[in-house]
Design an enzyme around this catalytic site. Structure first.
Site, PDB file in Angstrom:
ATOM      1  N   THR A   1       0.495  -3.063   8.713  1.00 56.73           N
ATOM      2  CA  THR A   1      -0.758  -2.209   7.922  1.00 56.73           C
ATOM      3  C   THR A   1      -1.936  -2.303   9.271  1.00 56.73           C
ATOM      4  O   THR A   1      -1.839  -3.301   9.928  1.00 56.73           O
ATOM      5  CB  THR A   1      -1.297  -2.874   6.894  1.00 56.73           C
ATOM      6  OG1 THR A   1      -2.589  -2.232   6.421  1.00 56.73           O
ATOM      7  CG2 THR A   1      -1.599  -4.330   7.086  1.00 56.73           C
TER       8      THR A   1
ATOM      9  N   CYS B   1       4.174  21.573 -15.082  1.00 55.52           N
ATOM     10  CA  CYS B   1       4.338  20.849 -16.295  1.00 55.52           C
ATOM     11  C   CYS B   1       5.402  21.974 -17.150  1.00 55.52           C
ATOM     12  O   CYS B   1       4.901  22.979 -17.528  1.00 55.52           O
ATOM     13  CB  CYS B   1       3.205  20.342 -17.069  1.00 55.52           C
ATOM     14  SG  CYS B   1       3.555  19.865 -18.848  1.00 55.52           S
TER      15      CYS B   1
ATOM     16  N   ASN C   1       3.187  -6.937  13.384  1.00 57.95           N
ATOM     17  CA  ASN C   1       2.944  -5.638  13.676  1.00 57.95           C
ATOM     18  C   ASN C   1       3.204  -5.466  15.314  1.00 57.95           C
ATOM     19  O   ASN C   1       2.944  -6.406  16.166  1.00 57.95           O
ATOM     20  CB  ASN C   1       1.402  -5.462  13.545  1.00 57.95           C
ATOM     21  CG  ASN C   1       1.003  -4.002  13.418  1.00 57.95           C
ATOM     22  OD1 ASN C   1       1.242  -3.204  14.425  1.00 57.95           O
ATOM     23  ND2 ASN C   1       0.148  -3.727  12.235  1.00 57.95           N
TER      24      ASN C   1
ATOM     25  N   ALA D   1       8.920  -4.673  12.226  1.00 66.27           N
ATOM     26  CA  ALA D   1       9.005  -5.328  10.944  1.00 66.27           C
ATOM     27  C   ALA D   1      10.470  -5.869  10.955  1.00 66.27           C
ATOM     28  O   ALA D   1      10.783  -7.093  10.575  1.00 66.27           O
ATOM     29  CB  ALA D   1       8.519  -4.429   9.741  1.00 66.27           C
TER      30      ALA D   1
ATOM     31  N   GLN E   1       0.691  -1.137  -0.111  1.00 65.15           N
ATOM     32  CA  GLN E   1      -0.137   0.031  -0.035  1.00 65.15           C
ATOM     33  C   GLN E   1       0.953   1.228   0.113  1.00 65.15           C
ATOM     34  O   GLN E   1       0.385   2.422  -0.042  1.00 65.15           O
ATOM     35  CB  GLN E   1      -0.990   0.102   1.260  1.00 65.15           C
ATOM     36  CG  GLN E   1      -1.919  -0.914   1.332  1.00 65.15           C
ATOM     37  CD  GLN E   1      -2.508  -1.229   2.800  1.00 65.15           C
ATOM     38  OE1 GLN E   1      -3.273  -0.694   2.935  1.00 65.15           O
ATOM     39  NE2 GLN E   1      -1.769  -2.149   3.502  1.00 65.15           N
ATOM     40  N   ASN E   2       2.141   1.216   0.127  1.00 67.96           N
ATOM     41  CA  ASN E   2       3.147   2.165   0.228  1.00 67.96           C
ATOM     42  C   ASN E   2       3.411   2.740  -0.909  1.00 67.96           C
ATOM     43  O   ASN E   2       3.519   1.879  -2.011  1.00 67.96           O
ATOM     44  CB  ASN E   2       4.435   1.838   0.928  1.00 67.96           C
ATOM     45  CG  ASN E   2       4.062   1.352   2.412  1.00 67.96           C
ATOM     46  OD1 ASN E   2       2.866   1.639   2.921  1.00 67.96           O
ATOM     47  ND2 ASN E   2       4.859   0.605   3.115  1.00 67.96           N
TER      48      ASN E   2
ATOM     49  N   HIS F   1      -1.486   1.273  -4.128  1.00 70.10           N
ATOM     50  CA  HIS F   1      -2.027   2.739  -4.052  1.00 70.10           C
ATOM     51  C   HIS F   1      -0.986   3.559  -5.063  1.00 70.10           C
ATOM     52  O   HIS F   1      -1.032   4.782  -4.759  1.00 70.10           O
ATOM     53  CB  HIS F   1      -2.035   2.882  -2.790  1.00 70.10           C
ATOM     54  CG  HIS F   1      -2.897   2.390  -1.674  1.00 70.10           C
ATOM     55  ND1 HIS F   1      -3.083   2.714  -0.474  1.00 70.10           N
ATOM     56  CD2 HIS F   1      -4.135   1.904  -2.198  1.00 70.10           C
ATOM     57  CE1 HIS F   1      -4.205   1.967   0.084  1.00 70.10           C
ATOM     58  NE2 HIS F   1      -4.627   1.542  -0.995  1.00 70.10           N
TER      59      HIS F   1
ATOM     60  N   CYS G   1      -2.126  17.989 -19.545  1.00 66.51           N
ATOM     61  CA  CYS G   1      -1.781  17.433 -20.994  1.00 66.51           C
ATOM     62  C   CYS G   1      -1.038  15.994 -20.406  1.00 66.51           C
ATOM     63  O   CYS G   1      -0.723  15.231 -21.362  1.00 66.51           O
ATOM     64  CB  CYS G   1      -0.652  18.007 -21.603  1.00 66.51           C
ATOM     65  SG  CYS G   1       0.991  17.967 -20.834  1.00 66.51           S
TER      66      CYS G   1
ATOM     67  N   CYS H   1       1.007  15.625 -15.571  1.00 66.62           N
ATOM     68  CA  CYS H   1       0.136  16.915 -15.564  1.00 66.62           C
ATOM     69  C   CYS H   1      -1.100  16.796 -15.629  1.00 66.62           C
ATOM     70  O   CYS H   1      -1.886  15.761 -16.239  1.00 66.62           O
ATOM     71  CB  CYS H   1       0.880  17.701 -16.916  1.00 66.62           C
ATOM     72  SG  CYS H   1      -0.011  19.165 -17.386  1.00 66.62           S
TER      73      CYS H   1
HETATM   74  P1  OAD Z   1      -1.467   2.984   8.888  1.00 64.84           P
HETATM   75  O1  OAD Z   1      -0.624   4.257   9.340  1.00 64.84           O
HETATM   76  O2  OAD Z   1      -2.983   2.829   8.905  1.00 64.84           O
HETATM   77  O3  OAD Z   1      -1.052   1.523   9.794  1.00 64.84           O
HETATM   78  C1  OAD Z   1       0.221   1.346  10.149  1.00 64.84           C
HETATM   79  C2  OAD Z   1       0.490   0.126  10.904  1.00 64.84           C
HETATM   80  O4  OAD Z   1       1.733   0.100  11.010  1.00 64.84           O
HETATM   81  C3  OAD Z   1      -0.167   0.164  12.413  1.00 64.84           C
HETATM   82  O5  OAD Z   1      -0.923  -0.874  12.503  1.00 64.84           O
HETATM   83  C4  OAD Z   1       1.113   0.214  13.349  1.00 64.84           C
HETATM   84  O6  OAD Z   1       0.795  -0.543  14.471  1.00 64.84           O
HETATM   85  C5  OAD Z   1       2.252  -0.522  12.605  1.00 64.84           C
HETATM   86  N1  OAD Z   1       3.558  -0.309  12.808  1.00 64.84           N
HETATM   87  C6  OAD Z   1       4.074   0.956  13.336  1.00 64.84           C
HETATM   88  N2  OAD Z   1       5.234   0.760  13.408  1.00 64.84           N
HETATM   89  C7  OAD Z   1       5.685  -0.287  12.794  1.00 64.84           C
HETATM   90  C8  OAD Z   1       7.188  -1.027  12.617  1.00 64.84           C
HETATM   91  N3  OAD Z   1       8.135  -0.624  13.007  1.00 64.84           N
HETATM   92  N4  OAD Z   1       6.954  -2.376  12.202  1.00 64.84           N
HETATM   93  C9  OAD Z   1       5.742  -2.827  11.515  1.00 64.84           C
HETATM   94  N5  OAD Z   1       4.553  -2.209  11.712  1.00 64.84           N
HETATM   95  C10 OAD Z   1       4.602  -0.811  12.380  1.00 64.84           C
HETATM   96  O7  OAD Z   1      -0.993   2.462   7.401  1.00 64.84           O
HETATM   97  P2  OAD Z   1      -1.658   1.619   6.467  1.00 64.84           P
HETATM   98  O8  OAD Z   1      -2.475   0.435   7.023  1.00 64.84           O
HETATM   99  O9  OAD Z   1      -0.707   1.295   5.221  1.00 64.84           O
HETATM  100  O10 OAD Z   1      -3.741   5.444   1.618  1.00 64.84           O
HETATM  101  O11 OAD Z   1      -2.624   2.629   5.881  1.00 64.84           O
HETATM  102  C11 OAD Z   1      -3.385   2.080   4.950  1.00 64.84           C
HETATM  103  C12 OAD Z   1      -3.561   3.420   3.651  1.00 64.84           C
HETATM  104  O12 OAD Z   1      -4.069   4.464   4.329  1.00 64.84           O
HETATM  105  C13 OAD Z   1      -2.192   4.155   3.143  1.00 64.84           C
HETATM  106  O13 OAD Z   1      -1.873   3.336   2.134  1.00 64.84           O
HETATM  107  C14 OAD Z   1      -2.939   5.331   2.850  1.00 64.84           C
HETATM  108  C15 OAD Z   1      -3.647   5.723   4.163  1.00 64.84           C
HETATM  109  O14 OAD Z   1      -4.516   6.677   4.066  1.00 64.84           O
HETATM  110  C16 OAD Z   1      -4.042   6.116   0.769  1.00 64.84           C
HETATM  111  O15 OAD Z   1      -3.654   7.333   0.831  1.00 64.84           O
HETATM  112  C17 OAD Z   1      -4.937   5.854  -0.333  1.00 64.84           C
END
Ligand code: OAD
Length: 248
Positions: A190, A149, A215, A234, A102-103, A120, A131, A128
């Site tokens: 996540t 642009c 996590n 991680a 998702q990163n 994502h 264009c 741009c």
């Molecule tokens: P979140 O910020 O929602 O969640 C991050 C997760 O990482 C949490 O569950 C933390 O406990 C965990 N965490 C923190 N430090 C860590 C570490 N050192 N090792 C492992 N885990 C750790 O992030 P996402 O789930 O990626 O989308 O968020 C999903 C989406 O929400 C993103 O892609 C973005 C956001 O809004 C868009 O912008 C479309």
């Protein structure tokens, strides 16, 4: 924890198709803040303003000035950490096929991983709004905000998915297919709150895959979908897994 690492390693070793789903947590050790929780981006910035497509299209100057400009600087500085590198080690050992991330930071590719589905989109490329001319992050000129642009002076946007936009079709299709075919999915860093990414482990589980979660905090998956939750950061958990895999 030791027994859990052993069990997770054994499942990975015996699996014919293992995939990973990663989120912001895997890049925290690279200095990129997560979106949710303490010290997170959405604690400081309202995502329905700074990560929402209609707001961006109406207020590109503000979104670039307040959020994207500094976010770009943070991403540009970031380097892969032992979590990203550890997943590449798993790939080299033939124990991990694909990463669905998702990163938008490109750190899995920088670590060497060869098959990364950017669910994502990516902050490595911009285009741009007028264009559609494309430019990569190296060619991005932030001396004026919003960046423009070079061809038509239209405003540039990052090639990532804002709230209110669709997931890229090819990413969605491949991710869904792999989720339903894999034998093991490793879900790393996540919060599993954002759809449709959060449904990937659910689809995998329904298709009889073994779900390993990594996590430091429990998530909505921990008590339901995950077969094993390895509580920890991680980088260190993936390193422990690799050490355990050496003993097989
Ligand atoms: P979140 O910020 O929602 O969640 C991050 C997760 O990482 C949490 O569950 C933390 O406990 C965990 N965490 C923190 N430090 C860590 C570490 N050192 N090792 C492992 N885990 C750790 O992030 P996402 O789930 O990626 O989308 O968020 C999903 C989406 O929400 C993103 O892609 C973005 C956001 O809004 C868009 O912008 C479309």
């Amino acid at each position: 924890m030791e027994n859990l690492i052993e069990k997770a390693a054994s499942k990975i070793k015996n699996s014919k198709l293992t995939i990973a789903l990663t989120g912001a947590g895997i890049s925290v050790e690279s200095g990129i803040p997560p979106f949710r929780g303490k010290g997170s981006l959405w604690e400081k910035f309202d995502p329905m303003k700074y990560a929402e497509i209609n707001y961006f299209l109406k207020n590109p100057n503000e979104v670039w000035e307040v959020f994207l400009k500094d976010f770009e600087k943070t991403l540009k500085k970031a380097k892969p950490n032992s979590g990203h590198k550890g997943l590449f080690e798993l790939e080299k050992k033939g124990l991990l096929t694909t990463i669905i991330t998702q990163n938008i930071d490109g750190l899995h590719q920088k670590a060497g991983s060869n098959d990364v589905i950017e669910f994502h989109g990516s902050f490595a490329n911009f285009y741009c709004l007028e264009c559609f001319e494309r430019v990569d992050i190296q060619g991005l000129d932030l001396s004026q905000i919003p960046p423009k642009c070079k061809k038509c002076n239209g405003i540039l946007r990052p090639d990532c998915v804002f709230f209110g936009e669709m997931i890229p079709q090819d990413a969605l299709e491949r991710a869904s297919m792999l989720a339903s075919q894999c034998e093991v999915v490793i879900v790393i860093g996540t919060s599993a709150l954002v759809q449709p990414a959060a449904s990937i482990p659910v689809v995998a589980k329904t298709s009889k895959a073994f779900v390993i979660e990594i996590n430091p905090e429990p998530t909505p998956l921990s008590d339901s979908i995950a077969d094993i939750t390895l509580l920890g950061e991680a980088g260190s958990v993936i390193t422990d897994l690799l050490i355990e895999l050496e003993t097989f």
